[in-house]
Design an enzyme around this catalytic site. Structure first.
Site, short mmCIF file in Angstrom:
data_model
loop_
_atom_site.label_atom_id
_atom_site.label_comp_id
_atom_site.label_asym_id
_atom_site.label_seq_id
_atom_site.Cartn_x
_atom_site.Cartn_y
_atom_site.Cartn_z
N TYR A 118 34.34 35.74 54.50
CA TYR A 118 33.36 34.88 53.81
C TYR A 118 33.70 33.42 54.13
O TYR A 118 34.87 33.01 54.06
CB TYR A 118 33.45 35.19 52.30
CG TYR A 118 32.59 34.31 51.45
CD1 TYR A 118 31.24 34.13 51.73
CD2 TYR A 118 33.12 33.66 50.34
CE1 TYR A 118 30.45 33.32 50.94
CE2 TYR A 118 32.33 32.86 49.53
CZ TYR A 118 30.99 32.69 49.84
OH TYR A 118 30.21 31.88 49.05
N ASP B 66 40.61 41.99 50.91
CA ASP B 66 39.38 41.73 50.17
C ASP B 66 38.51 42.98 50.30
O ASP B 66 38.00 43.28 51.38
CB ASP B 66 38.67 40.49 50.75
CG ASP B 66 37.42 40.11 49.97
OD1 ASP B 66 36.82 41.00 49.33
OD2 ASP B 66 37.03 38.93 50.01
N LYS C 54 29.58 40.82 43.18
CA LYS C 54 28.83 41.69 44.09
C LYS C 54 28.67 43.09 43.48
O LYS C 54 28.12 43.23 42.42
CB LYS C 54 29.55 41.72 45.43
CG LYS C 54 29.90 40.31 45.97
CD LYS C 54 28.65 39.50 46.21
CE LYS C 54 28.85 38.13 46.80
NZ LYS C 54 29.76 37.23 46.17
N ARG D 134 42.82 32.61 27.48
CA ARG D 134 43.23 32.37 28.88
C ARG D 134 44.41 33.26 29.26
O ARG D 134 44.60 33.63 30.41
CB ARG D 134 43.57 30.88 29.12
CG ARG D 134 44.10 30.60 30.52
CD ARG D 134 44.04 29.12 30.91
NE ARG D 134 44.56 28.23 29.91
CZ ARG D 134 45.85 28.06 29.60
NH1 ARG D 134 46.78 28.73 30.26
NH2 ARG D 134 46.23 27.22 28.65
#
Ligand code: LCS
Length: 409
Positions: free
Chosen positions: A112, A184, A209, A59
């Protein structure tokens, strides 16, 4: 990677983030481990104190993940990357790192759908105020600024309207007010647009994407422009916990090797399809950044080197015609998401942007008749043939309907 730092994007896409390790692997191997052993108690303690080289716990850092983070930071021209479990995890982590209770955020209204909900509902619940504006309108951005505005968040081109915002001008507004510009860059990828060149401070991506490109991974990335911002973002991500696992990191890194080729193909095919749609008698309007009819065509040419894969359009006959078209496609897949090798078609008002609510959609100009296509890398004539047969089905249904109407009167 130093020697490639000045290379062209096509070269960087293949080589960035590849470090030849102990056994000289040509690609970074998958370190499929949750934790790393220490040589000694002293070394473990030193790593926790931020001293020395090594890894502690996945992590908090993992070589496979770090290779991907390095690759995308190089492609974007930023200092450091932070791989997140999804695009939404990247957006959430970036915004919550930069904002606190009592701060204000200016956000593009065409984003989005879940980003709109994250800002309007969840950040608001924690006392972070926001104003959604059409960021392609600079006057509206300036008007939305408040003394407590700490971030301007821009998605350009916006999902799904493809409205283009002027990053350099908005960066100036942000910096004059002591705020940060977060962009973004999912729709363009660093191959077509590099927001740091225009003054952005932080870039976020949905790796799901174009960067991965093969519709088989969900992931996200934050890239910070300045090295000095990295420790705060790293600490935030380590504690929020939404990291990307090694296997996914490996797959995305592999996908990036063909990113430049794919983007070129996406742009060529999407341009051809957008031009075709513009002349089709069933089509009312088309929006694609590289079409001369796009309201920010010139800005788009200045800021990006291509129009990308995504086209939005409206059919004559509105929602019903769109629904018929989506049910009639064969080669094109009726599915949300975008940026993969396969052509996808969907209806934002009832799918990706349903969660925003009708009011926010109206504000962002996301009409009920808008259909979105993400053009893949198939033979473009095959895709056009499929679109045409689906549009013929729309026309035939209209004809049947009007004949029934005549017969009934
Ligand atoms: N940013 C943009 C511009 C997006 O299009 C998406 C997802 C995200 C962030 C979130 O990324 P994720 O968490 O899914 O990795 N866009 C989608 C879309 O238009 N259809 O399905 C997902």
């Amino acid at each position: 990677m130093k020697k490639h730092d000045q290379a062209a994007p096509e070269t960087l896409a293949v080589h960035a983030g590849v470090r030849k390790g102990e056994f000289l692997p040509a690609v970074p191997p998958i370190f499929q481990t949750s934790t790393f052993s220490f040589d000694s108690a002293e070394q473990g303690a030193a790593l926790f104190a931020g001293k020395g080289k090594g890894y502690i716990y996945t992590r908090m850092g993992n070589p496979t993940v770090e290779a991907l983070e390095t690759a995308i930071a190089i492609l974007e021209g930023g200092a450091k990357g932070l791989a997140c479990g999804s695009g939404m995890a990247a957006i959430h982590t970036a915004l919550v790192t930069l904002l606190k209770n009592g701060d204000h955020l200016v956000c593009s209204d065409a984003v989005y759908g879940p980003t709109c909900t994250l800002v309007g509902k969840f950040l608001a619940d924690f006392g972070i105020e926001s104003t959604m504006v059409d960021t392609s309108n600079l006057a509206a951005v300036k008007k939305a600024m408040r003394p407590n505005t700490k971030v301007i968040y821009v998605e350009t081109p916006g999902n799904p309207t493809l409205v283009v915002s002027d990053l350099a001008a908005i960066a100036e507004v942000a910096h004059q007010a002591g705020a940060r510009l977060v962009v973004d860059n999912t729709f363009m990828s660093p191959i077509l647009q590099q927001p740091f060149r225009w003054g952005a401070d932080v870039v976020v991506h949905s790796l799901t994407k174009f960067l991965n490109g093969h519709a088989d991974v969900v992931g996200g990335m934050i890239v910070v422009k300045e090295e000095e911002d990295y420790p705060l973002f790293r600490k935030a991500l380590n504690h929020f916990g939404g990291v990307l696992p090694p296997m996914e990191s490996f797959l995305v890194h592999r996908g990036i090797k063909t990113l430049a080729l794919r983007m070129r193909r996406h742009c060529e095919s999407a341009f051809k399809i957008a031009e075709h749609l513009e002349t089709h008698e069933q089509v009312e309007w088309v929006r694609y950044p590289s079409l001369k009819s796009h309201p920010q065509y010139e800005l788009s040419r200045k800021q990006a080197t291509g129009g990308g894969a995504v086209i939005s359009f409206g059919l004559k006959g509105g929602v019903e015609a769109g629904r018929r078209m989506m049910n009639a496609v064969g080669l094109c897949t009726l599915a949300v998401s975008l940026g993969g090798v396969e052509t996808l078609i969907q209806h934002p008002a009832s799918m990706t942007h349903a969660s925003m609510g009708a009011e926010a959609r109206k504000h962002a100009n996301i009409g009920d008749g808008l259909v979105r296509i993400s053009v893949g890398i198939e033979d473009v004539d095959d895709v056009i043939a499929d679109i045409d047969q689906a549009l013929e089905a729309v026309a035939a249904a209209k004809k049947d309907h009007s004949e029934m109407h005549v017969a009934a009167t």
